[in-house]
Design an enzyme around this catalytic site. Structure first.
Site, mmCIF file in Angstrom:
data_model
loop_
_atom_site.group_PDB
_atom_site.id
_atom_site.type_symbol
_atom_site.label_atom_id
_atom_site.label_comp_id
_atom_site.label_asym_id
_atom_site.label_seq_id
_atom_site.Cartn_x
_atom_site.Cartn_y
_atom_site.Cartn_z
ATOM 1 N N LEU A 66 0.813 -1.217 0.000
ATOM 2 C CA LEU A 66 0.000 0.000 0.000
ATOM 3 C C LEU A 66 0.848 1.269 0.000
ATOM 4 O O LEU A 66 0.344 2.342 -0.318
ATOM 5 C CB LEU A 66 -0.935 0.009 1.219
ATOM 6 C CG LEU A 66 -1.911 -1.175 1.305
ATOM 7 C CD1 LEU A 66 -2.784 -1.035 2.545
ATOM 8 C CD2 LEU A 66 -2.760 -1.257 0.052
ATOM 9 N N GLU A 84 12.261 -0.568 5.451
ATOM 10 C CA GLU A 84 12.910 -1.870 5.621
ATOM 11 C C GLU A 84 11.914 -2.983 5.939
ATOM 12 O O GLU A 84 12.030 -4.091 5.430
ATOM 13 C CB GLU A 84 13.980 -1.801 6.724
ATOM 14 C CG GLU A 84 14.608 -3.135 7.040
ATOM 15 C CD GLU A 84 16.134 -3.097 7.039
ATOM 16 O OE1 GLU A 84 16.733 -4.073 7.486
ATOM 17 O OE2 GLU A 84 16.700 -2.106 6.578
ATOM 18 N N ARG A 121 7.283 5.548 14.087
ATOM 19 C CA ARG A 121 6.534 4.331 14.383
ATOM 20 C C ARG A 121 6.426 4.101 15.888
ATOM 21 O O ARG A 121 5.596 3.345 16.350
ATOM 22 C CB ARG A 121 7.229 3.114 13.745
ATOM 23 C CG ARG A 121 7.079 3.038 12.238
ATOM 24 C CD ARG A 121 7.753 1.777 11.715
ATOM 25 N NE ARG A 121 7.257 0.605 12.438
ATOM 26 C CZ ARG A 121 6.134 -0.027 12.143
ATOM 27 N NH1 ARG A 121 5.370 0.409 11.158
ATOM 28 N NH2 ARG A 121 5.762 -1.094 12.837
#
Length: 287
Positions: A66, A84, A121
């Protein structure tokens, strides 16, 4: 004044909603063979959950990729700049090609973008984060203030993260594995001996001690030293000076003395870091 985020951030490179349907020739997007892409040797993440990677691979098999990875051109093909996990998951899913954004990026850009992707993240472990900070500081001659400004954090947050690297490797491994938290680890810094730090870390992990319980246990050990149960602890003013030097130099510093004489020990982890420390101290002039 709000702090500027590191570089332009990943969102400046890849819009949130971009996907395969929006990719078209002539705007920096391409589809490349996974075999042409080499991993980023400066990737700050030293480990990755196999379970999470497997779940992402399953998702890619069902729905496709996506969001493209970000790469830069090299003599032998392409090098990962960001993405990664998607790259490894695509390999695990058995794909042959992957969508990518081609960007021009220097060594500092690659390191910065790999770090900011993981920070955004919010699942980069504290030791990998600290090592990435140290690498940026030593290789690109950044002060703690400059680094903090780039990553959008307070200088004290960066300094506290870097202090974790003063702990023994055994304790660092426990932080990385999640056996203890960075809060537990910071409490251990008050203990001067690596053997004590390891013993208390193992005790905290085995007994499931909270950060507050660990801090209280460490404080009791330090007080017992002052009463003669252990070697005498350093005076508060010396501990405070060591702390200031550690924060200023972004490395471990120890002060010891006998009578009116003593020494200051400064740790460094390679010639580049030694050069950085000497520049911070004003011994060498930065280019």
């Amino acid at each position: 004044m709000a702090r500027k985020a590191l570089g332009r951030g990943i969102k400046a490179l890849i819009p949130d909603e971009i996907g395969l349907a929006t990719m078209r020739p002539g705007v920096g997007f391409l589809e490349i063979s996974l075999n042409e892409v080499s991993r980023n040797p400066r990737q700050p993440r030293s480990s990755m959950s196999e379970r999470a990677l497997g779940e992402l691979a399953d998702s890619i098999r069902q729905r496709g990729v996506l969001q493209p990875i970000v790469v830069r051109q090299t003599e032998s093909g392409f090098e990962l700049v960001a993405g990664e996990r998607r790259f490894l998951a695509c390999k695990k899913a058995g794909l042959e090609k992957i969508p990518a954004v081609l960007k021009e990026a220097g060594e500092e850009d690659v390191m910065e973008l790999a770090l900011i992707e993981n920070l955004q993240r919010e699942d980069l472990n504290p030791i990998d984060e600290a090592r990435a900070y140290r690498t940026l500081m030593s290789e690109f001659f950044l002060t703690q203030e400059e680094l903090a400004s780039k990553v959008g954090k307070d200088r004290s947050s960066v300094a506290n993260c870097l202090r974790l690297l003063n702990l023994p490797d055994t304790v660092q491994d426990m932080i990385r594995s999640g056996a203890i938290s960075s809060g537990h680890a910071r409490a251990l810094l008050s203990l001067g001996q690596p053997s004590e730090q390891i013993a208390v870390a193992r005790r905290a992990a085995a007994k499931g001690m909270s950060v507050r319980e660990t801090e209280a246990f460490v404080n009791r050990l330090v007080r017992r030293r002052g009463k003669g149960g252990y070697a005498r602890s350093k005076p508060p003013e010396v501990l405070a000076l060591e702390e200031r030097l550690r924060n200023f130099l972004a490395t471990n510093v120890r002060i010891s003395w006998r009578g009116r004489k003593g020494k200051v020990e400064i740790d460094y982890y390679g010639p580049e870091e030694l050069e950085r420390i000497l520049e911070v101290m004003g011994v060498l002039a930065s280019e």
